[in-house]
Design a protein around this motif. Sequence first.
Motif, PDB file in Angstrom:
ATOM      1  N   LEU A  19       0.843  -1.191   0.000  1.00 51.27           N
ATOM      2  CA  LEU A  19       0.000   0.000   0.000  1.00 51.27           C
ATOM      3  C   LEU A  19       0.879   1.241   0.000  1.00 51.27           C
ATOM      4  N   THR A  20       0.278   2.370  -0.331  1.00 49.04           N
ATOM      5  CA  THR A  20       0.990   3.646  -0.311  1.00 49.04           C
ATOM      6  C   THR A  20       0.697   4.356   1.010  1.00 49.04           C
ATOM      7  N   PHE A  21       1.753   4.863   1.650  1.00 47.87           N
ATOM      8  CA  PHE A  21       1.567   5.594   2.905  1.00 47.87           C
ATOM      9  C   PHE A  21       2.678   6.619   3.068  1.00 47.87           C
ATOM     10  N   THR A  22       2.448   7.580   3.929  1.00 47.54           N
ATOM     11  CA  THR A  22       3.484   8.528   4.337  1.00 47.54           C
ATOM     12  C   THR A  22       3.753   8.339   5.822  1.00 47.54           C
ATOM     13  N   ALA A  23       4.974   8.598   6.213  1.00 47.03           N
ATOM     14  CA  ALA A  23       5.366   8.562   7.624  1.00 47.03           C
ATOM     15  C   ALA A  23       6.090   9.865   7.923  1.00 47.03           C
ATOM     16  N   GLU A  24       5.710  10.517   9.005  1.00 45.68           N
ATOM     17  CA  GLU A  24       6.306  11.795   9.371  1.00 45.68           C
ATOM     18  C   GLU A  24       6.815  11.731  10.811  1.00 45.68           C
ATOM     19  N   TRP A  25       8.068  12.133  10.968  1.00 48.01           N
ATOM     20  CA  TRP A  25       8.706  12.140  12.288  1.00 48.01           C
ATOM     21  C   TRP A  25       8.978  13.582  12.676  1.00 48.01           C
ATOM     22  N   ASN A  26       8.598  13.938  13.908  1.00 54.65           N
ATOM     23  CA  ASN A  26       8.807  15.310  14.376  1.00 54.65           C
ATOM     24  C   ASN A  26      10.125  15.493  15.120  1.00 54.65           C
ATOM     25  N   GLY A  27      10.942  14.438  15.174  1.00 51.51           N
ATOM     26  CA  GLY A  27      12.239  14.525  15.849  1.00 51.51           C
ATOM     27  C   GLY A  27      12.219  14.079  17.286  1.00 51.51           C
ATOM     28  N   GLY A  28      11.054  13.750  17.808  1.00 49.07           N
ATOM     29  CA  GLY A  28      10.939  13.357  19.210  1.00 49.07           C
ATOM     30  C   GLY A  28      11.328  11.914  19.473  1.00 49.07           C
TER      31      GLY A  28
END
Length: 246
Positions: free
Chosen positions: A53-62
């Motif tokens: 599947l297509t997905f995005t993952a975002e990390w805020n640095g925490g």
Amino acid sequence: MELECYPMTQTPPDLVPGRQSRNWMDAFASRHPYRCLPLNMANTTGWEILCPLTFTAEWNGGPSQADIVITPERHNADLTHVVTSHFSRGVLTMHPQYLFRTPPGWGLLAGGSPNHMKDGIQPLVGLIETDWLPFPFTMNWLFTRPGKVKFEKGEPFCFITPIEHRKVETMQPVIRSLESNPVMHGQFEAWNRARTDFNKRLASGDPDAAKEAWQRYYFKGEIPEDLGTAPETHVNKRRLKSPRVG
């Protein structure tokens, strides 16, 4: 020999022989990187596990698990079977969804698909003793900085290569001078002269050199003439088998 692949779900990700093509290699004039046989062989020496599947993952640095937010392109009830934030500190965990079994003494080297680049995130590499392990492993990626990455459906997220890993321990590195091996030394000098001459002719605009474009000794498995022949074990194309139902 067999690489036994036991699906852990009804719809596991596709498992395919490693593919040679890379977008960044295609973008070069005349697709120049494909002339590099070591790149081609690395790209195809193993099997790719493809993202279902297509997905995005975002990390805020925490540092916590909640600091990675995973968003599928479309709602998918099986999302957590594919990807999770499990280990914290910017580690994205993906699930191959297979239990693998290799012959005795063989393991699987698992990591990112060779020469497949993703900005902002790095595949971690593991060597798994799949000749006895009774449970599946995970494929982990480490964010290199805060930000967002996207995995496309059909993109390889894990690359597995069988390796007879215990035999590596029997190999003894030995440092020797090239002069101590007269045959190899002569072959190297012949190659070096031919390479230097070719580059000079190419730089000067020699039409024959321009037409030839690149020397093919390694690709063709050849050694400069009159200095012996390359072994019959030379390979310039990998032909791995696709999975079959046992």
